[in-house]
Design a protein around this motif. Structure first.
Motif, mmCIF file in Angstrom:
data_model
loop_
_atom_site.group_PDB
_atom_site.id
_atom_site.type_symbol
_atom_site.label_atom_id
_atom_site.label_comp_id
_atom_site.label_asym_id
_atom_site.label_seq_id
_atom_site.Cartn_x
_atom_site.Cartn_y
_atom_site.Cartn_z
ATOM 1 N N ALA A 184 -37.097 -50.666 11.965
ATOM 2 C CA ALA A 184 -38.497 -50.234 12.010
ATOM 3 C C ALA A 184 -39.254 -50.861 13.168
ATOM 4 C CB ALA A 184 -39.174 -50.584 10.687
ATOM 5 N N ILE A 185 -38.960 -52.133 13.458
ATOM 6 C CA ILE A 185 -39.734 -52.840 14.482
ATOM 7 C C ILE A 185 -39.083 -52.735 15.855
ATOM 8 C CG2 ILE A 185 -40.632 -55.083 15.198
ATOM 9 C CD1 ILE A 185 -40.767 -55.845 12.234
ATOM 10 N N VAL A 186 -37.837 -53.150 15.961
ATOM 11 C CA VAL A 186 -37.193 -53.235 17.274
ATOM 12 C C VAL A 186 -36.781 -51.853 17.780
ATOM 13 C CG1 VAL A 186 -35.296 -54.252 18.585
ATOM 14 C CG2 VAL A 186 -36.396 -55.571 16.764
ATOM 15 N N ILE A 187 -35.951 -51.137 16.991
ATOM 16 C CA ILE A 187 -35.491 -49.806 17.433
ATOM 17 C C ILE A 187 -36.671 -48.834 17.492
ATOM 18 C CG2 ILE A 187 -33.967 -47.869 16.915
ATOM 19 C CD1 ILE A 187 -32.061 -49.806 15.586
ATOM 20 N N GLY A 188 -37.530 -48.883 16.467
ATOM 21 C CA GLY A 188 -38.686 -47.989 16.452
ATOM 22 C C GLY A 188 -39.656 -48.267 17.576
ATOM 23 N N LEU A 189 -39.805 -49.554 17.940
ATOM 24 C CA LEU A 189 -40.723 -49.910 19.027
ATOM 25 C C LEU A 189 -40.256 -49.331 20.353
ATOM 26 C CD1 LEU A 189 -43.303 -51.632 19.368
ATOM 27 C CD2 LEU A 189 -41.824 -53.497 20.128
ATOM 28 N N ALA A 190 -38.934 -49.292 20.544
ATOM 29 C CA ALA A 190 -38.398 -48.718 21.781
ATOM 30 C C ALA A 190 -38.798 -47.255 21.921
ATOM 31 C CB ALA A 190 -36.877 -48.851 21.797
ATOM 32 N N ASP A 191 -38.820 -46.538 20.795
ATOM 33 C CA ASP A 191 -39.196 -45.121 20.830
ATOM 34 C C ASP A 191 -40.705 -44.959 20.984
ATOM 35 O OD1 ASP A 191 -38.245 -42.219 20.293
ATOM 36 O OD2 ASP A 191 -39.915 -42.466 18.905
ATOM 37 N N ASN A 192 -41.471 -45.743 20.234
ATOM 38 C CA ASN A 192 -42.925 -45.575 20.222
ATOM 39 C C ASN A 192 -43.593 -46.066 21.496
ATOM 40 O OD1 ASN A 192 -42.795 -44.542 17.605
ATOM 41 N ND2 ASN A 192 -42.925 -46.579 16.696
ATOM 42 N N VAL A 193 -42.946 -47.008 22.193
ATOM 43 C CA VAL A 193 -43.542 -47.571 23.403
ATOM 44 C C VAL A 193 -42.975 -46.928 24.665
ATOM 45 C CG1 VAL A 193 -43.814 -49.670 24.776
ATOM 46 C CG2 VAL A 193 -44.064 -49.767 22.292
ATOM 47 N N LEU A 194 -41.642 -46.864 24.752
ATOM 48 C CA LEU A 194 -41.018 -46.384 25.984
ATOM 49 C C LEU A 194 -41.186 -44.883 26.191
ATOM 50 C CD1 LEU A 194 -37.664 -48.413 26.046
ATOM 51 C CD2 LEU A 194 -39.712 -48.777 27.412
ATOM 52 N N ARG A 195 -41.016 -44.084 25.124
ATOM 53 C CA ARG A 195 -41.032 -42.623 25.308
ATOM 54 C C ARG A 195 -42.371 -42.115 25.836
ATOM 55 N NH1 ARG A 195 -37.265 -39.211 23.345
ATOM 56 N NH2 ARG A 195 -36.655 -40.683 21.720
ATOM 57 N N PRO A 196 -43.514 -42.522 25.246
ATOM 58 C CA PRO A 196 -44.785 -42.040 25.827
ATOM 59 C C PRO A 196 -44.975 -42.463 27.272
ATOM 60 C CG PRO A 196 -45.143 -42.947 23.636
ATOM 61 C CD PRO A 196 -43.739 -43.302 24.021
ATOM 62 N N ILE A 197 -44.497 -43.669 27.626
ATOM 63 C CA ILE A 197 -44.660 -44.147 28.996
ATOM 64 C C ILE A 197 -43.772 -43.379 29.960
ATOM 65 C CG2 ILE A 197 -44.324 -46.131 30.526
ATOM 66 C CD1 ILE A 197 -45.082 -47.936 28.198
ATOM 67 N N LEU A 198 -42.503 -43.193 29.589
ATOM 68 C CA LEU A 198 -41.524 -42.611 30.504
ATOM 69 C C LEU A 198 -41.515 -41.087 30.494
ATOM 70 C CD1 LEU A 198 -38.537 -45.032 29.793
ATOM 71 C CD2 LEU A 198 -40.093 -45.077 31.732
ATOM 72 N N VAL A 199 -41.851 -40.481 29.356
ATOM 73 C CA VAL A 199 -41.754 -39.022 29.237
ATOM 74 C C VAL A 199 -43.128 -38.371 29.206
ATOM 75 C CG1 VAL A 199 -40.839 -37.102 27.870
ATOM 76 C CG2 VAL A 199 -39.556 -39.250 28.010
ATOM 77 N N GLY A 200 -43.937 -38.740 28.217
ATOM 78 C CA GLY A 200 -45.215 -38.062 28.027
ATOM 79 C C GLY A 200 -46.156 -38.186 29.204
ATOM 80 N N ARG A 201 -46.216 -39.373 29.808
ATOM 81 C CA ARG A 201 -47.160 -39.587 30.904
ATOM 82 C C ARG A 201 -46.796 -38.754 32.130
ATOM 83 N NH1 ARG A 201 -47.228 -45.472 33.344
ATOM 84 N NH2 ARG A 201 -45.234 -44.666 34.149
ATOM 85 N N ASP A 202 -45.493 -38.745 32.494
ATOM 86 C CA ASP A 202 -45.085 -38.041 33.708
ATOM 87 C C ASP A 202 -45.020 -36.531 33.522
ATOM 88 O OD1 ASP A 202 -44.901 -40.416 35.058
ATOM 89 O OD2 ASP A 202 -42.769 -40.694 34.660
ATOM 90 N N THR A 203 -44.682 -36.079 32.322
ATOM 91 C CA THR A 203 -44.639 -34.631 32.086
ATOM 92 C C THR A 203 -46.036 -34.068 31.829
ATOM 93 O OG1 THR A 203 -44.256 -34.964 29.721
ATOM 94 C CG2 THR A 203 -42.316 -34.710 31.133
ATOM 95 N N LYS A 204 -46.990 -34.980 31.510
ATOM 96 C CA LYS A 204 -48.363 -34.564 31.192
ATOM 97 C C LYS A 204 -48.384 -33.603 30.008
ATOM 98 C CE LYS A 204 -49.870 -35.167 35.982
ATOM 99 N NZ LYS A 204 -48.565 -35.648 36.481
ATOM 100 N N LEU A 205 -47.509 -33.853 29.050
ATOM 101 C CA LEU A 205 -47.449 -33.052 27.832
ATOM 102 C C LEU A 205 -47.872 -33.912 26.648
ATOM 103 C CD1 LEU A 205 -44.028 -31.183 28.222
ATOM 104 C CD2 LEU A 205 -46.306 -30.214 28.499
#
Length: 348
Positions: free
Chosen positions: A281-302
């Motif tokens: 919940a904390i470590v694996i989930g944090l990787a998804d909740n923190v990294l994905r918006p930074i690496l995917v959502g921000r650059d795709t502007k979606l």
């Protein structure tokens, strides 16, 4: 009159020939798509190499391609070999009865007897449900193992597709700019709009591939490490599976580690289960909740929900390639409507 007839006839011929050519290339669409994706990702490096060595496009393309192979292709091949080896061992254990999904289900029932009572209160036939769940567990386990086994049997086909992809990547790196100019001249959409769409294609492909792969590698590695520490069988196998599933936003790797956590609770391994639950919940989930918006959502502007639905929809339609194709189609959809609003309705 005759000129219009000739133009219409030629357009029909053009469409038919293009469709026929598309059908001919259909077996290689995966290799072609990934060649384009790799070219887009490594294009900045290719331009940098070209600037360093001068006007030597063949040499620059070769250097970029070799770098791509060293960074991406060779590690993926070694990881795939290890994954197949462990998957075959897992399949053999299932066939030998060492891993019995029915026994796992029975242990869960004994550990959580209140589940049966709850289902009865909701009017659900528990006997029928148990049989269906048991059959589904057996089928899912055997499917996973057999698919892994079939990957090993199809190694030659995979290597052929990989070779074709790398071969095409070389020419796309070398001639990519020229090909884009030809496409812009050929398409009757307006040069400015076409350049905007190509730019969006490059941005989304680069962000989606790099971002999702980074998240997948991080989550798969973290999941494999905790499975190895807790002495759960097949840590490499489940780590790779979690990496693949992490391509699905929001849920991803939890599809694997959470049921394992429940099973550990059911079998009395409270400490291991609690460690896995907190770590997941904390470590694996944090990787998804923190990294994905930074690496995917921000650059795709979606928006995050568009990324989620387009990724799941893309995977359901196109398989593993869909984690890129889905968000790419969504981004092009939004970019096309933005162009329409600007050029035809006068809206920004």
């Amino acid at each position: 009159m005759r000129d219009k007839l000739e133009q219409r006839s030629f357009l029909i011929l053009l469409i038919l020939v293009s469709i026929a050519f598309g059908f001919i290339l259909e077996p290689f669409w995966g290799a072609i798509f990934w060649a384009c994706a790799v070219t887009v990702i490594f294009a900045p490096m290719h331009r940098w190499v070209l600037g360093k060595i001068g006007e030597k496009p063949n040499t620059a393309a070769a250097i970029t391609l070799l770098t791509c192979m060293a960074i991406v292709v060779i590690p993926v091949i070694f990881l795939s070999m290890a994954f197949v080896s462990e998957g075959v061992q897992f399949y053999q254990r299932v066939e030998a009865g060492e891993i019995d999904p029915r026994q796992i289900l029975q242990q869960l029932r004994e550990a959580f007897p209140w589940l049966d009572q709850l289902l009865v209160e909701f009017g659900i036939d528990t006997n029928n449900l148990k049989e269906r769940i048991s059959q589904s567990l057996v089928a899912a386990t055997q499917f996973l193992a057999k698919e892994t086994f079939s990957i090993g049997q199809n190694t030659f086909s995979f290597l052929i597709s990989l070779a074709l992809m790398m071969y095409l990547t070389f020419f796309l790196l070398r001639d990519g700019s020229h090909l884009i100019q030809l496409i812009v001249k050929a398409l009757p959409l307006g040069d400015e709009r076409e350049h905007a769409l190509f730019q969006k294609f490059a941005e989304v492909t680069r962000a989606t591939v790099k971002g999702n792969l980074v998240v997948a590698i991080v989550q798969g590695t973290l999941g494999g490490i905790i499975f190895w520490i807790l002495d759960i069988p097949g840590p490499l196998l489940w780590g790779v599976v979690m990496a693949f599933l992490s391509l699905i936003p929001a849920v991803g790797a939890a599809i694997i580690w959470f049921p394992v956590c429940i099973y550990l609770y059911a079998t009395g391994s409270w400490i291991s289960a609690t460690v896995l639950l907190g770590y997941g919940a904390i470590v694996i989930g944090l990787a998804d909740n923190v990294l994905r918006p930074i690496l995917v959502g921000r650059d795709t502007k979606l928006p995050d929900y568009v990324v989620l639905f387009s990724t799941i929809g893309g995977i359901s339609l196109f398989g593993i390639n869909g984690f890129v194709i889905g968000p790419l189609v969504a981004a092009l959809f939004m970019a096309t409507w933005q162009i329409f609003m600007k050029d035809f309705n006068g809206e920004l």
